[in-house]
Design an enzyme around this catalytic site. Sequence first.
Site, PDB file in Angstrom:
ATOM      1  N   ARG A   1     -70.337 -58.375 -20.986  1.00  0.00           N
ATOM      2  CA  ARG A   1     -71.304 -57.271 -21.832  1.00  0.00           C
ATOM      3  C   ARG A   1     -72.625 -58.032 -22.182  1.00  0.00           C
ATOM      4  O   ARG A   1     -73.705 -57.635 -21.978  1.00  0.00           O
ATOM      5  CB  ARG A   1     -70.687 -56.789 -23.111  1.00  0.00           C
TER       6      ARG A   1
ATOM      7  N   SER B   1     -72.800 -68.879 -26.528  1.00  0.00           N
ATOM      8  CA  SER B   1     -71.455 -68.288 -26.375  1.00  0.00           C
ATOM      9  C   SER B   1     -70.716 -69.005 -27.420  1.00  0.00           C
ATOM     10  O   SER B   1     -70.284 -68.550 -28.651  1.00  0.00           O
ATOM     11  CB  SER B   1     -71.019 -68.534 -24.979  1.00  0.00           C
ATOM     12  N   ARG B   2     -70.005 -70.376 -27.185  1.00  0.00           N
ATOM     13  CA  ARG B   2     -69.536 -71.215 -27.999  1.00  0.00           C
ATOM     14  C   ARG B   2     -69.825 -72.680 -27.448  1.00  0.00           C
ATOM     15  O   ARG B   2     -69.791 -72.888 -26.562  1.00  0.00           O
ATOM     16  CB  ARG B   2     -67.988 -70.829 -27.782  1.00  0.00           C
TER      17      ARG B   2
ATOM     18  N   GLU C   1     -68.957 -77.393 -34.872  1.00  0.00           N
ATOM     19  CA  GLU C   1     -69.780 -76.713 -36.183  1.00  0.00           C
ATOM     20  C   GLU C   1     -69.004 -76.778 -37.274  1.00  0.00           C
ATOM     21  O   GLU C   1     -67.873 -76.920 -37.359  1.00  0.00           O
ATOM     22  CB  GLU C   1     -69.632 -74.993 -35.740  1.00  0.00           C
TER      23      GLU C   1
ATOM     24  N   HIS D   1     -75.613 -70.265 -35.440  1.00  0.00           N
ATOM     25  CA  HIS D   1     -74.514 -69.310 -35.099  1.00  0.00           C
ATOM     26  C   HIS D   1     -75.176 -67.750 -35.699  1.00  0.00           C
ATOM     27  O   HIS D   1     -74.408 -67.357 -36.326  1.00  0.00           O
ATOM     28  CB  HIS D   1     -73.271 -69.836 -35.501  1.00  0.00           C
TER      29      HIS D   1
ATOM     30  N   ALA E   1     -76.552 -65.372 -33.748  1.00  0.00           N
ATOM     31  CA  ALA E   1     -76.809 -64.613 -32.391  1.00  0.00           C
ATOM     32  C   ALA E   1     -76.589 -63.246 -32.916  1.00  0.00           C
ATOM     33  O   ALA E   1     -77.285 -62.162 -32.340  1.00  0.00           O
ATOM     34  CB  ALA E   1     -76.036 -64.788 -31.305  1.00  0.00           C
TER      35      ALA E   1
HETATM   36  N1  LIG Z   1     -73.145 -66.857 -30.709  1.00  0.00           N
HETATM   37  C1  LIG Z   1     -72.589 -65.925 -31.420  1.00  0.00           C
HETATM   38  O1  LIG Z   1     -72.826 -65.337 -32.368  1.00  0.00           O
HETATM   39  C2  LIG Z   1     -71.772 -64.622 -30.312  1.00  0.00           C
HETATM   40  C3  LIG Z   1     -71.108 -65.394 -29.311  1.00  0.00           C
HETATM   41  N2  LIG Z   1     -70.309 -64.553 -28.588  1.00  0.00           N
HETATM   42  C4  LIG Z   1     -69.588 -65.024 -27.448  1.00  0.00           C
HETATM   43  O2  LIG Z   1     -69.958 -64.650 -26.341  1.00  0.00           O
HETATM   44  C5  LIG Z   1     -68.700 -64.263 -25.635  1.00  0.00           C
HETATM   45  C6  LIG Z   1     -68.802 -63.185 -24.591  1.00  0.00           C
HETATM   46  O3  LIG Z   1     -68.881 -62.108 -25.247  1.00  0.00           O
HETATM   47  P1  LIG Z   1     -68.863 -60.549 -24.376  1.00  0.00           P
HETATM   48  O4  LIG Z   1     -69.895 -60.693 -23.396  1.00  0.00           O
HETATM   49  O5  LIG Z   1     -68.749 -59.513 -25.297  1.00  0.00           O
HETATM   50  O6  LIG Z   1     -67.361 -60.791 -23.789  1.00  0.00           O
HETATM   51  P2  LIG Z   1     -67.168 -60.309 -21.986  1.00  0.00           P
HETATM   52  O7  LIG Z   1     -65.729 -60.531 -22.003  1.00  0.00           O
HETATM   53  O8  LIG Z   1     -67.599 -58.833 -22.130  1.00  0.00           O
HETATM   54  O9  LIG Z   1     -67.778 -61.427 -21.093  1.00  0.00           O
HETATM   55  C7  LIG Z   1     -67.202 -62.660 -20.938  1.00  0.00           C
HETATM   56  C8  LIG Z   1     -67.610 -62.643 -19.265  1.00  0.00           C
HETATM   57  O10 LIG Z   1     -67.068 -64.177 -19.172  1.00  0.00           O
HETATM   58  C9  LIG Z   1     -66.608 -64.396 -17.886  1.00  0.00           C
HETATM   59  N3  LIG Z   1     -65.763 -65.563 -17.531  1.00  0.00           N
HETATM   60  C10 LIG Z   1     -64.429 -65.646 -18.141  1.00  0.00           C
HETATM   61  N4  LIG Z   1     -64.282 -67.071 -17.558  1.00  0.00           N
HETATM   62  C11 LIG Z   1     -65.416 -67.483 -16.887  1.00  0.00           C
HETATM   63  C12 LIG Z   1     -65.480 -68.735 -15.965  1.00  0.00           C
HETATM   64  N5  LIG Z   1     -64.643 -69.618 -16.148  1.00  0.00           N
HETATM   65  N6  LIG Z   1     -66.827 -68.697 -15.312  1.00  0.00           N
HETATM   66  C13 LIG Z   1     -67.620 -67.673 -15.460  1.00  0.00           C
HETATM   67  N7  LIG Z   1     -67.407 -66.365 -16.056  1.00  0.00           N
HETATM   68  C14 LIG Z   1     -66.290 -66.432 -16.787  1.00  0.00           C
HETATM   69  C15 LIG Z   1     -65.700 -62.942 -18.016  1.00  0.00           C
HETATM   70  O11 LIG Z   1     -65.328 -62.570 -16.463  1.00  0.00           O
HETATM   71  C16 LIG Z   1     -66.696 -62.054 -18.360  1.00  0.00           C
HETATM   72  O12 LIG Z   1     -67.356 -61.059 -17.543  1.00  0.00           O
HETATM   73  C17 LIG Z   1     -67.533 -64.097 -26.609  1.00  0.00           C
HETATM   74  O13 LIG Z   1     -66.268 -64.452 -26.190  1.00  0.00           O
HETATM   75  C18 LIG Z   1     -67.831 -65.107 -27.687  1.00  0.00           C
HETATM   76  O14 LIG Z   1     -67.503 -66.405 -27.751  1.00  0.00           O
HETATM   77  C19 LIG Z   1     -70.453 -63.235 -28.878  1.00  0.00           C
HETATM   78  C20 LIG Z   1     -70.968 -62.786 -29.585  1.00  0.00           C
HETATM   79  C21 LIG Z   1     -71.842 -63.355 -30.558  1.00  0.00           C
HETATM   80  O1  LIG Z   2     -68.591 -62.250 -32.395  1.00  0.00           O
HETATM   81  C1  LIG Z   2     -68.829 -63.502 -32.044  1.00  0.00           C
HETATM   82  O2  LIG Z   2     -67.988 -63.940 -31.020  1.00  0.00           O
HETATM   83  C2  LIG Z   2     -69.553 -64.401 -32.926  1.00  0.00           C
HETATM   84  O3  LIG Z   2     -69.773 -65.462 -32.433  1.00  0.00           O
HETATM   85  C3  LIG Z   2     -70.232 -63.907 -34.061  1.00  0.00           C
HETATM   86  O4  LIG Z   2     -70.744 -62.586 -33.747  1.00  0.00           O
END
Ligand SMILES: NC(=O)C1=CN([C@@H]2O[C@H](COP(=O)(O)OP(=O)(O)OC[C@H]3O[C@@H](n4cnc5c(N)ncnc54)[C@H](O)[C@@H]3O)[C@@H](O)[C@H]2O)C=CC1
Ligand SMILES: O=C(O)C(=O)CO
Length: 388
Positions: free
Chosen positions: A177, A274-275, A304, A322, A324
Amino acid sequence: MAMAKPISIEVWNPSGKYRVVSTKSMPGMRWIRLLTDNDCRLEICTEPKTILSVDDILALIGDRCDGVIGQLTEDWGEVLFSALKRAGGTAFSNMAVGYNNVDVEAANRNGIAVGNTPGVLTETTAELAASLTLAAARRIVEADQFMRAGLYDGWLPHLFVGNLLKGQTVGVIGAGRIGSAYARMMIEGFKMNLIYYDLYQATRLEKFVTAYGEFLKANGEQPVTWKRAATMEDVLREADVISLHPVLDKTTYHLINPERLAIMKKEAILVNASRGPVIDEAALVEHLKANPMFRVGLDVFEDEPYMKPGLADMKNAVVVPHIASASKWTREGMSTLAALNVLGKIKGYPVWGNPNQVEPFLNENATPPPACPSIVNAKQLGLPSAKL
Ligand SMILES: NC(=O)C1=CN([C@@H]2O[C@H](COP(=O)(O)OP(=O)(O)OC[C@H]3O[C@@H](n4cnc5c(N)ncnc54)[C@H](O)[C@@H]3O)[C@@H](O)[C@H]2O)C=CC1
Ligand SMILES: O=C(O)C(=O)CO
């Protein structure tokens, strides 16, 4: 076990039948109204410390608790899930889409549903990744510090020269996403070409780039292109900007390591929203020292709230805490989805069939559907699915 110390709380609807705990105050009022209008007694932890320990949360759960809304900074494993089960609870929701802080198998063993908040933070998070990209490419933070230090004494041909994005290649690792939304922003906004790596094909993203490329061509402009890379290394070698958007699990831990840093272009830009542990941060600090033209934009960190030694001194790093997903609309939406996950499970509602289509839950003026918006272990727990 040591007696947990008392912890400060704020109580809403004290006579509510179901006891729901939120480990933090969260933005907006709608989530509070949704719970209190549905017979929940809501207890919000008002303890001033930022990160609650497992013992703090045990004290909050107490002897009777139907569900908990928790945060990504908390360690949700066997200890907390078994305590929640003993207290009669069946529901937990992270106020986050990522749930690497949750041991889902421990939740399964204790019959606890685990919610997350997908979809509502996609654009906000992608916009921050785009902001970090621009800040790194155009050296915004360095230039801001220079101005404030009173060092600007007139325009110069060499002053803070950075990278032009147009026509360069953006590499996305994890085109889910958020990764796909970020890719679209960079392609449409800056006419960059795409190379991506994901375990799955990002068909809609590919179609978008093809159509946009055709549009540009029809207007006499250089078309944009896309490529799905067979390996992550192909992305690292080819891209000028690389943004990381995978989930954090054992396949993505230290995905960026010394060997992979070494194959990236010397003037590349690396972004991580991401993380933190997706990057070997100590190795990154060494790479930044050795390659002053390599730039990085970081929203997340390996330990963190700390940064690895030396990172804070690097002029070629832009760092933010953090944030985003920190737009008002998104944070209120996350609060709503987390509350509805817990409420829906307590009420015995089915699980919403498509966690990518959560808009019906976010309409301020309508009653949300009688469903849990997103439960990650619905299948393992055998929870029924809502008909859309
Ligand atoms: N910094 C922040 O505040 C935020 C961080 N995040 C992080 O972003 C991540 C992704 O969120 P979404 O896009 O909503 O999730 P999502 O599930 O839609 O996208 C994650 C993608 O990573 C792919 N993936 C999994 N393992 C992989 C690998 N080994 N190599 C390459 N691709 C791989 C998956 O196939 C998927 O398409 C969350 O799990 C979260 O940890 C999310 C929101 C806010
Ligand atoms: O939703 C998440 O995974 C975050 O990192 C904070 O929005």
